[in-house]
Design a protein around this motif. Structure first.
Motif, PDB file in Angstrom:
ATOM      1  N   GLY A 286       0.772  -1.231   0.000  1.00 42.16           N
ATOM      2  CA  GLY A 286       0.000   0.000   0.000  1.00 42.16           C
ATOM      3  C   GLY A 286       0.805   1.284   0.000  1.00 42.16           C
ATOM      4  N   ARG A 287       2.123   1.178  -0.165  1.00 45.53           N
ATOM      5  CA  ARG A 287       2.971   2.382  -0.137  1.00 45.53           C
ATOM      6  C   ARG A 287       2.867   3.124  -1.473  1.00 45.53           C
ATOM      7  NH1 ARG A 287       6.792   4.059   3.366  1.00 45.53           N
ATOM      8  NH2 ARG A 287       6.417   2.226   4.648  1.00 45.53           N
ATOM      9  N   PRO A 288       2.747   4.451  -1.468  1.00 45.28           N
ATOM     10  CA  PRO A 288       2.609   5.193  -2.728  1.00 45.28           C
ATOM     11  C   PRO A 288       3.951   5.341  -3.460  1.00 45.28           C
ATOM     12  CG  PRO A 288       2.618   6.712  -0.885  1.00 45.28           C
ATOM     13  CD  PRO A 288       2.619   5.329  -0.289  1.00 45.28           C
ATOM     14  N   SER A 289       3.886   5.381  -4.775  1.00 38.89           N
ATOM     15  CA  SER A 289       5.094   5.639  -5.563  1.00 38.89           C
ATOM     16  C   SER A 289       5.428   7.132  -5.523  1.00 38.89           C
ATOM     17  CB  SER A 289       4.891   5.190  -7.014  1.00 38.89           C
ATOM     18  OG  SER A 289       3.894   5.966  -7.630  1.00 38.89           O
ATOM     19  N   PHE A 290       6.656   7.458  -5.884  1.00 36.89           N
ATOM     20  CA  PHE A 290       7.094   8.851  -5.952  1.00 36.89           C
ATOM     21  C   PHE A 290       8.246   8.956  -6.944  1.00 36.89           C
ATOM     22  CE2 PHE A 290       9.430   6.777  -2.530  1.00 36.89           C
ATOM     23  CZ  PHE A 290      10.732   7.211  -2.693  1.00 36.89           C
ATOM     24  N   LYS A 291       8.591  10.182  -7.299  1.00 40.71           N
ATOM     25  CA  LYS A 291       9.663  10.387  -8.275  1.00 40.71           C
ATOM     26  C   LYS A 291      10.980  10.727  -7.585  1.00 40.71           C
ATOM     27  CE  LYS A 291       6.814  11.856 -12.167  1.00 40.71           C
ATOM     28  NZ  LYS A 291       7.069  10.621 -12.934  1.00 40.71           N
TER      29      LYS A 291
ATOM     30  N   PHE B 159       5.290  -1.404  -4.633  1.00 40.69           N
ATOM     31  CA  PHE B 159       4.394  -0.572  -3.848  1.00 40.69           C
ATOM     32  C   PHE B 159       2.960  -0.798  -4.325  1.00 40.69           C
ATOM     33  CE2 PHE B 159       7.929   2.849  -3.137  1.00 40.69           C
ATOM     34  CZ  PHE B 159       8.646   1.931  -2.395  1.00 40.69           C
ATOM     35  N   ASP B 160       2.067   0.042  -3.893  1.00 35.37           N
ATOM     36  CA  ASP B 160       0.660  -0.057  -4.271  1.00 35.37           C
ATOM     37  C   ASP B 160       0.490   0.220  -5.763  1.00 35.37           C
ATOM     38  OD1 ASP B 160      -2.050   0.017  -4.525  1.00 35.37           O
ATOM     39  OD2 ASP B 160      -2.351   1.762  -3.248  1.00 35.37           O
TER      40      ASP B 160
ATOM     41  N   ALA C 232      18.445  12.945 -14.748  1.00 37.57           N
ATOM     42  CA  ALA C 232      17.537  11.834 -15.005  1.00 37.57           C
ATOM     43  C   ALA C 232      16.447  11.842 -13.945  1.00 37.57           C
ATOM     44  CB  ALA C 232      18.279  10.506 -14.995  1.00 37.57           C
ATOM     45  N   ARG C 233      15.335  11.199 -14.273  1.00 37.40           N
ATOM     46  CA  ARG C 233      14.230  11.115 -13.335  1.00 37.40           C
ATOM     47  C   ARG C 233      13.540   9.776 -13.524  1.00 37.40           C
ATOM     48  NH1 ARG C 233       9.271  15.449 -13.136  1.00 37.40           N
ATOM     49  NH2 ARG C 233       8.801  14.477 -15.133  1.00 37.40           N
ATOM     50  N   PHE C 234      13.122   9.163 -12.430  1.00 39.49           N
ATOM     51  CA  PHE C 234      12.396   7.898 -12.544  1.00 39.49           C
ATOM     52  C   PHE C 234      11.401   7.765 -11.399  1.00 39.49           C
ATOM     53  CE2 PHE C 234      16.173   6.926 -10.029  1.00 39.49           C
ATOM     54  CZ  PHE C 234      15.718   6.064  -9.039  1.00 39.49           C
ATOM     55  N   ASP C 235      10.380   6.923 -11.637  1.00 38.62           N
ATOM     56  CA  ASP C 235       9.393   6.632 -10.603  1.00 38.62           C
ATOM     57  C   ASP C 235       9.918   5.534  -9.694  1.00 38.62           C
ATOM     58  OD1 ASP C 235       7.243   8.386 -11.287  1.00 38.62           O
ATOM     59  OD2 ASP C 235       6.843   7.133 -13.035  1.00 38.62           O
ATOM     60  N   VAL C 236       9.831   5.774  -8.397  1.00 40.62           N
ATOM     61  CA  VAL C 236      10.153   4.735  -7.416  1.00 40.62           C
ATOM     62  C   VAL C 236       8.861   3.973  -7.147  1.00 40.62           C
ATOM     63  CG1 VAL C 236      10.943   4.263  -5.069  1.00 40.62           C
ATOM     64  CG2 VAL C 236      12.004   6.095  -6.396  1.00 40.62           C
ATOM     65  N   GLU C 237       8.813   2.735  -7.611  1.00 42.67           N
ATOM     66  CA  GLU C 237       7.620   1.905  -7.511  1.00 42.67           C
ATOM     67  C   GLU C 237       7.862   0.653  -6.679  1.00 42.67           C
ATOM     68  OE1 GLU C 237       6.357   3.245 -12.048  1.00 42.67           O
ATOM     69  OE2 GLU C 237       6.873   1.155 -11.641  1.00 42.67           O
ATOM     70  N   SER C 238       9.100   0.521  -6.152  1.00 45.61           N
ATOM     71  CA  SER C 238       9.442  -0.697  -5.406  1.00 45.61           C
ATOM     72  C   SER C 238      10.753  -0.487  -4.659  1.00 45.61           C
ATOM     73  CB  SER C 238       9.606  -1.875  -6.375  1.00 45.61           C
ATOM     74  OG  SER C 238      10.708  -1.635  -7.247  1.00 45.61           O
TER      75      SER C 238
END
Length: 204
Positions: free
Chosen positions: A75-80, A186-187, A161-167
């Motif tokens: 359930g943790r939200p992703s972030f950049k 994550f969620d 560079a930029r990326f989504d942290v999803e895990s």
């Protein structure tokens, strides 16, 4: 027999591992350091941002780690995360720097607290240094004269560079190198739907 349980202890650590194309370009830079500055130690692990320093754990209880980190990420939200330019820990380490990020700092703090409480791990950071997220390109085998030459080059170079942290990722040492053992997502409902997940720009 004495030492049998010691033999079953393996090393693990927890990190963010960026997706392609960010990971591909970071790997190219690691190879550049190997070829130009004779530093190859960072190639023993995939490009990553360390969240918890290496720790020892009984291999037969590995599943306890998997269950615990699955629970932590639920359930943790992703972030950049944004990467910008290069920095150094004199006189050995050169790395891609991470732009200050409250979500990343919160994740790090909550992970350390979780590891202490749930897994009895107390070596979360290096010598109790404050959290300075970074993506290492060269470190312990970078000789001082080579460090000076490399830093003269890289302090002038640009990187973005930029990326989504999803895990988060659990890595395990196989006796030679670090390998990804398990990724903990994550969620999924928190992932952005309408924008490109990764963007990358590298300036020489």
């Amino acid at each position: 027999m004495p030492g049998r349980s010691e033999e079953k202890l393996k090393q693990y650590f927890i990190a963010l591992v960026p997706p392609p194309p960010v990971s591909d370009d970071a790997l190219r830079l690691k190879n550049y350091f190997r070829d130009q500055y004779n530093s190859k130690a960072s190639l023993n692990s995939p490009p990553h941002i360390t969240l918890h320093m290496p720790f020892k754990w009984k291999e037969e209880k590995e599943n306890e780690l998997v269950v615990a980190f699955s629970k932590f990420t639920l359930g943790r939200p992703s972030f950049k995360v944004e990467l910008q330019d290069f920095n150094a820990f004199v006189p050995r380490v050169i790395f891609i720097d991470v732009v200050k990020n409250e979500a990343l700092e919160l994740l790090n703090k909550e992970l350390h607290r979780f590891c202490k409480r749930e897994l009895n791990l107390f070596n979360a950071s290096y010598k109790d240094q404050p959290f300075h997220p970074h993506m290492t390109l060269a470190f312990r085998d970078l000789k001082k004269p080579m460090f000076e030459k490399a830093w003269e080059e890289f302090q002038k170079r640009k990187f973005a560079a930029r990326f989504d942290v999803e895990s988060i990722v659990l890595l395990k040492h196989n006796g030679k190198i670090w390998e990804v053992l398990k990724e903990f997502l994550f969620d999924p409902s928190s992932l952005p739907k309408d924008e490109e997940a990764n963007s990358f720009e590298l300036h020489h």
